[in-house]
Every structure is written in structure tokens, then in C-alpha cells.
Scaffold this motif. Sequence first.
Motif, mmCIF file in Angstrom:
data_model
loop_
_atom_site.group_PDB
_atom_site.id
_atom_site.type_symbol
_atom_site.label_atom_id
_atom_site.label_comp_id
_atom_site.label_asym_id
_atom_site.label_seq_id
_atom_site.Cartn_x
_atom_site.Cartn_y
_atom_site.Cartn_z
ATOM 1 N N SER A 1 -5.739 -0.521 -1.751
ATOM 2 C CA SER A 1 -5.398 0.945 -3.105
ATOM 3 C C SER A 1 -6.462 1.350 -2.693
ATOM 4 C CB SER A 1 -5.378 -0.067 -3.990
ATOM 5 O OG SER A 1 -5.858 -0.568 -4.585
ATOM 6 N N GLN A 2 -6.675 2.826 -3.111
ATOM 7 C CA GLN A 2 -7.852 3.596 -3.193
ATOM 8 C C GLN A 2 -7.935 3.635 -4.810
ATOM 9 O OE1 GLN A 2 -6.975 7.333 -1.043
ATOM 10 N NE2 GLN A 2 -9.292 7.684 -0.823
ATOM 11 N N GLU A 3 -9.705 3.354 -4.284
ATOM 12 C CA GLU A 3 -9.960 3.368 -5.779
ATOM 13 C C GLU A 3 -10.963 5.278 -5.843
ATOM 14 O OE1 GLU A 3 -11.678 0.941 -7.626
ATOM 15 O OE2 GLU A 3 -10.294 0.244 -7.059
ATOM 16 N N ARG B 1 -2.645 -6.313 -1.800
ATOM 17 C CA ARG B 1 -2.637 -5.069 -1.845
ATOM 18 C C ARG B 1 -3.264 -4.473 -1.277
ATOM 19 N NH1 ARG B 1 -2.828 -5.607 -6.810
ATOM 20 N NH2 ARG B 1 -0.556 -5.965 -7.301
ATOM 21 N N GLY C 1 -1.496 -0.963 4.946
ATOM 22 C CA GLY C 1 -1.470 -2.373 4.582
ATOM 23 C C GLY C 1 -1.516 -3.266 5.550
ATOM 24 N N SER D 1 1.066 -1.467 0.072
ATOM 25 C CA SER D 1 -0.078 0.190 0.154
ATOM 26 C C SER D 1 1.213 1.481 0.118
ATOM 27 C CB SER D 1 -0.431 -0.268 1.297
ATOM 28 O OG SER D 1 -0.190 -0.049 2.449
ATOM 29 N N ALA D 2 0.353 2.467 -0.179
ATOM 30 C CA ALA D 2 1.118 3.312 -0.520
ATOM 31 C C ALA D 2 1.418 4.004 1.133
ATOM 32 C CB ALA D 2 0.292 4.292 -1.285
ATOM 33 N N LEU E 1 -11.734 1.801 -0.320
ATOM 34 C CA LEU E 1 -10.495 1.247 -0.398
ATOM 35 C C LEU E 1 -10.580 0.189 -1.205
ATOM 36 C CD1 LEU E 1 -9.706 1.405 3.803
ATOM 37 C CD2 LEU E 1 -8.280 2.897 1.582
ATOM 38 N N ARG E 2 -9.292 -0.645 -1.603
ATOM 39 C CA ARG E 2 -10.010 -1.760 -1.940
ATOM 40 C C ARG E 2 -8.520 -2.901 -1.642
ATOM 41 N NH1 ARG E 2 -9.449 -4.457 -8.477
ATOM 42 N NH2 ARG E 2 -6.835 -3.661 -8.014
ATOM 43 N N GLN F 1 -11.110 -10.100 -3.055
ATOM 44 C CA GLN F 1 -10.947 -8.706 -2.595
ATOM 45 C C GLN F 1 -12.047 -7.660 -1.986
ATOM 46 O OE1 GLN F 1 -10.357 -6.643 -6.401
ATOM 47 N NE2 GLN F 1 -12.983 -7.165 -8.004
#
Length: 425
Positions: free
Chosen positions: A98-100, A96, A43, A38-39, A105-106, A124
Motif C-alpha cells: 500500500s501507499q502511505e 499486501r 503487489g 495492492s491497488a 510504499l508499505r 513490514q
Amino acid sequence: MASGMTAFTTLPARALVEIDVNKGNIEPLPIAITDFLSADALGAEIASIVAADLQRSGLFAPIDKGAFIEKISNPDVAPRFEDWKVINAQALVTGRVSQEADGRLRAEFRLWDTFAGQQLAGEQFFANKANSRRIAHIIADAIYERLTGEKGYFDTRVVFIDESGSKQQRKKRLAIMDQDGANVRYLSDGRAIAMTPRFSPTRQEITYMSYESGQPQVYLLQIETGQRELVGNFPGMTFAPRFSPDGQRVIMSLMREDGNSNIFSMDLRSRTTTRLTNSSAIDTSPSYAPDGSKVVFTSDRGGQPQIYVMGADGSGQTRISFGGGSYSTPVWSPRGDLIAFTKQSGGQFQIGVMKTDGSGERILSTGFQQEGPTWAPNGRVLMFFRDAPGGGGPRLFSIDLTGRNEQAIPTQGFASDPAWSPLLD
């Protein structure tokens, strides 16, 4: 809420962890759970919650990240299985976060069988950021189910009584938290004593007792909206209301002026009550079987409190417990196979289970003063409360059916009378 579940691939079910509650000690499965890419730190946070859930179950032994050889840089690519076999990771979780574009959040995860060199599952989930802990619990449930063949229980909540103040002026508030002790929220202000909260099996709704009017009254509370209604203002004392499996009725014990306590059921739509027992003894603590056909309860009609079973209409009342000591707070397992209970014997309090005909009694935990078992929705774990000698107040604990995996549940203050929710929607 977490939603949008998508499965990538799943192989035919084959449990890596075989659960046999009669074996006693189950050898936990070594599992490697890598930080989800994750960024930000989210995560790693989700991965740590997943690891903590699985470890607390007693069935999994998460491997220290310091032992990892391979650094996962792309969770979509098969890992180097040899690197994980070397450290004896029999299962591996990668993922993982991530942001949609819409801000949701995904979270994706993959579960690998390292010795077979195969992916076992991949899913997911989408949720808003405030529900990141729920995503972690849902992922832990998916892993638990895939590796054991049993439903998980991590995406659940527990309602309980938060206790504060001195024993002489104890404040008892309704509170709710995630099953791991996080996200505590208070549902009452403590001005009136609250007791015996119990979840509806069909909705996020509880029944409980409160002494607001000076007499114990039974209320229904919608957890999300805070909407509350009085179930009934019964003469005399009321004890331990519980829902029927379809959520349409409440069963409870009512004490009349003659001091006898009998069991009644109430239809929540019509508010009509039906008397189920008619004895000169104290009949209390009723709990429905999961199919609604029978009720287990406690009665001292034989001289001391023992466990009885009857039809849901009150027919065929039969004693099933015959051990030494006195029995109380029987609760039918959601699987339908066992009844949990509190037993007082030789100055000790015990939490145990027996089959529904009373055979196969097993004591799981013994303590100074402990009671009030409640089942996780998968019927594999119990939560209860214990007051240690000189400890000042009660605390919550969980234990699995082997009796080997007792865990303290963290709460800010003293806590009693837990009730486990069904799996969240």
C-alpha cells in the motif's frame, strides 16, 4: 532505502529446510507465494521477485499459482490451511502493498507453516517506490532465514567487468547490478581497461585496477557518490587487490623488476606498505580470513601454483593444497569454514572448495575455461565466470555448495570477474 522493519509475530526458530552441503541433492521445499494485495500490479511484481529469488537458491520450489484453491482477500486473517495442504504447500507467503500518505510504499508479508497451522513470521517494510525490488529481496531474505536458519543473500549487489567489442579491441567497463542481474549501472566509461573489482566488507566501496596511465594502478571507488582516489602508484605490476575484513587495509601482489611477485598489505590511512612474502617465486591472489588473522594465497614456489595459508603478518607460510593440477584465485568464505578456488587439471577448469587446512576438497563445477569464484555473504553460494569454447566471451554463473544448483546470471553483454557485496544496509 528500505527501512522501518516491524515484526508482527515470530515463533521459536525451527528450520523447515535442513541444509547439509555434503548430502548432495537437497529436496526443495514446496512453497506457495500469493500475489500481494495492492491497488496496481506492484503487489504481483514483488511476489514474483520473491518467488524467483527463493527458486534460484535451489532450496525452494514455488508452486504454480494455477494450483491455488484459496484466493487470499485479507492477508491479516489466517488462511484455510487445508486448501494449501491439499496442494502440498508446506509454507505459504501472503502479503499486501500500500501507499502511505507521504508517498512511501508499505509492504507487509506473513509466512505460514501450513501443516502446523501456524504463522512463522510477519514483517513490514517502508521504502520509496524506486526501491520496490529491494523490498522484494529483503522479504525473500527474511523468508529464507526463517525457513533455513541461515542468513539470506538476496538484498546484495555484484560488481563485475562488462565486456564488449571484438576480442582484439575488447572494452572492459566496471559495472554493478543486483544479484539477480537487474538494475545494471556502469561505473566506468571503458576508455581504460578496468580489472579485478572487489567489495569492501564494511562499506559500499570497491577497490579495482585500471590501466589509465598505461600501468596498472589501484583505485578506491565510492559506489554511491562516484568519488574515486588512487590507492598507490606502485612501480612494476600490481595484481588482485582485496580489502581486509575491517576495511582498513588492502592486500595485493606486486611484481618487481626481477619478475618475482610478492604479497604486500597497505594501511589505507597511513598509506604505509608491509611486505608479507619474500620468495623468488610468484606469490599472488591473497585473500583474508573473515577474522583478519590469516591470509590464503597462491604460490608456485613448489614448482606449480598451489594454495598456501599464512598469518596476516606473513608468518607460518604453509602449503595446504596437494591435489593434481594447478590452483589459483583462492577466496576465504565469509563463514570462515571453507576456501574456494579455481583448479586447472587435464585441460579443464574447475571451481571447488576445501577446508581451511586443505582437507575435504570438493569440485563443484567443471568447464572449458572458468575461474574467479566470489562468495555470497552467507557463504552458501559462489558466483564465477565461464568462457565457453567458441562462445565469444565470458558469462556469469552461480552455484551452491552442493554443486547441484548451477544458474546462469543474466547480463546484457559478456561479463567477467564478479565480486559479491555484503548485505546492503
